[in-house]
Design an enzyme around this catalytic site. Structure first.
Site, mmCIF file in Angstrom:
data_model
loop_
_atom_site.group_PDB
_atom_site.id
_atom_site.type_symbol
_atom_site.label_atom_id
_atom_site.label_comp_id
_atom_site.label_asym_id
_atom_site.label_seq_id
_atom_site.Cartn_x
_atom_site.Cartn_y
_atom_site.Cartn_z
ATOM 1 N N LYS A 183 0.800 -1.219 0.000
ATOM 2 C CA LYS A 183 0.000 0.000 0.000
ATOM 3 C C LYS A 183 0.838 1.277 0.000
ATOM 4 C CE LYS A 183 -4.154 -1.870 0.149
ATOM 5 N NZ LYS A 183 -5.187 -1.616 -0.860
ATOM 6 N N ASP A 184 2.126 1.153 0.275
ATOM 7 C CA ASP A 184 3.004 2.333 0.167
ATOM 8 C C ASP A 184 2.903 2.946 -1.219
ATOM 9 O OD1 ASP A 184 3.899 1.587 2.665
ATOM 10 O OD2 ASP A 184 5.890 0.955 1.992
#
Length: 400
Positions: free
Chosen positions: A50-51
């Site tokens: 999700k970064d």
């Protein structure tokens, strides 16, 4: 990795560029002739896949003038990892952050968010997605009432799948095509099968587009969805366990996010997985491959192995050089106080070596403790998150 070849301006330069690692020990145990490969996303700066979307959503919102330094407050409903990525990005860029998080999500996620400077509001796990009390409903209320509030909205933001179409997918393709086929390690030179779980669905949608459109249109893309969720297609797959709560975090939903493509041309087949098989696969990844992954990684691997044992999958499983890529979304960092992990790590059947250690120490006058069971109980009592019914409700916590 290329990012280590020069000095990075800030932590966002360390997002992505994660390794594609051979899972040979698991493949050998399963009798697979194909190459089983794991895309290990916990090696990204914030610890998860999700970064990538957090970085892109913030940067594109800035480019479009939607984020105003000194004024904007980023608000996001999330199961945790997107929030951590956003809090990391906003710490660099100077934006305030509010994360709304269902109660079932781990204490470690909340601690990481608060350490990065985010405000965290917990919401009832059982609240339906369209309820005012859900993490989505509470985020919308805060956005309406807080000046400068903006929801980047991973569920509908096109930059979610685009982040994977432009980064994660090409990285996988580059690693596969850049590794030569040899007699001892044959390779088809392409991604033949891709397996990924779905939460918002942006990851699997973006990966499919990157691979099918620009690399191998015949690639088989498999989606993994936990029992109790409704993301799998066709809908009949979701009948068993419909509405049941599941422990695994980060995948599954009770609604269909806009960024998820359920078109069979994008996701060819769906597999439903249980908590039990997900956590068994986590243990396998740790004990056989040394990979400290989270529960959703176990879901993806368990789905992949089940498909490879199936009638359709066996042909791929027994093809030397076929490349089967499994997306491993995050690491164990966020789940170390969860009962499922403590049970797996500290309450397993003692090994022959553990018994030997106990026998040796029986003859010693030392007070060295080897009671793993009491240790597990001690850790759980010290680190478990408060029970849901004892947590402040969303409205109370939001007003603090």
């Amino acid at each position: 990795m290329s990012r280590t070849a020069h000095i990075i301006d800030d932590v966002l330069g360390a997002v992505g560029n994660t390794p594609l690692i051979r899972l040979d020990r698991i493949a050998n145990e399963e009798g697979l002739q194909c190459n089983l490969l794991g895309k290990v996303e916990y090696m990204s700066a914030g610890g998860s896949v999700k970064d990538r979307i957090a970085k892109r959503m913030v940067e594109m919102a800035e480019k479009e003038g939607k984020l105003v330094p000194g004024h904007s407050v980023v608000i996001e409903p999330t199961s945790g990892n997107t929030g951590i990525g956003l809090a990391m990005a906003c710490a660099i860029k100077g934006y305030s952050v509010i994360i709304t998080l269902p109660n079932k999500m781990s204490l470690e996620k909340e601690a990481a968010l608060r350490a990065l400077g985010a405000e965290v509001v917990r919401t009832p796990t059982e609240a339906a997605w369209d309820s005012p009390e859900s993490h989505i409903g509470v985020a919308q209320r805060l956005q309406r009432e807080i000046p400068g509030g903006i929801i980047l909205d991973q569920y509908r933001n096109v930059n979610n799948p685009l982040a994977h179409e432009y980064t994660t997918g090409p990285e996988i393709v580059e690693a596969v095509t850049g590794t030569p086929s040899t007699e001892s390690r044959p390779s088809s030179g392409k991604v033949d099968v891709l397996v990924a779980g779905a939460g918002t669905g942006g990851t699997i949608t973006g990966l499919s587009r990157a691979i099918k459109k620009k690399h191998n249109k015949e690639c088989i893309v498999l989606g993994v969805d936990p029992k109790g969720s409704i993301l799998a297609y066709p809908d009949e797959l979701n009948t068993e366990g419909s509405g049941d709560q599941y422990v695994v975090e980060g995948i599954g939903y009770d609604f269909i996010p806009d960024v998820l493509s359920r078109d069979p041309a994008d996701v060819n087949e769906w597999l439903k997985t249980s908590d039990e098989e997900a956590f068994a696969a986590v243990r396998l990844l740790m004990r056989r491959e040394g990979l400290l992954v989270g529960g959703s990684s176990g879901s993806a691997l368990s789905g992949a192995l089940r498909w490879l044992r199936s009638e359709r999958g066996r042909a791929v499983a027994q093809t030397k050089g076929a490349n089967v890529v499994v997306l491993l979304p995050d690491g164990i960092r966020n789940y170390m106080s969860k009962p499922w992990f403590l049970k797996m790590a500290l309450e397993a059947e003692p090994s022959p070596l553990a018994r030997r250690i106990a026998d040796v120490l029986k003859t010693s006058k030392s007070d060295v403790q080897t009671n793993v069971g009491s240790l597990a109980g001690g850790i759980e009592s010290r680190t478990s998150a408060p029970k849901e019914e004892k947590r402040p409700d969303a409205v109370d916590e939001a007003s603090r």
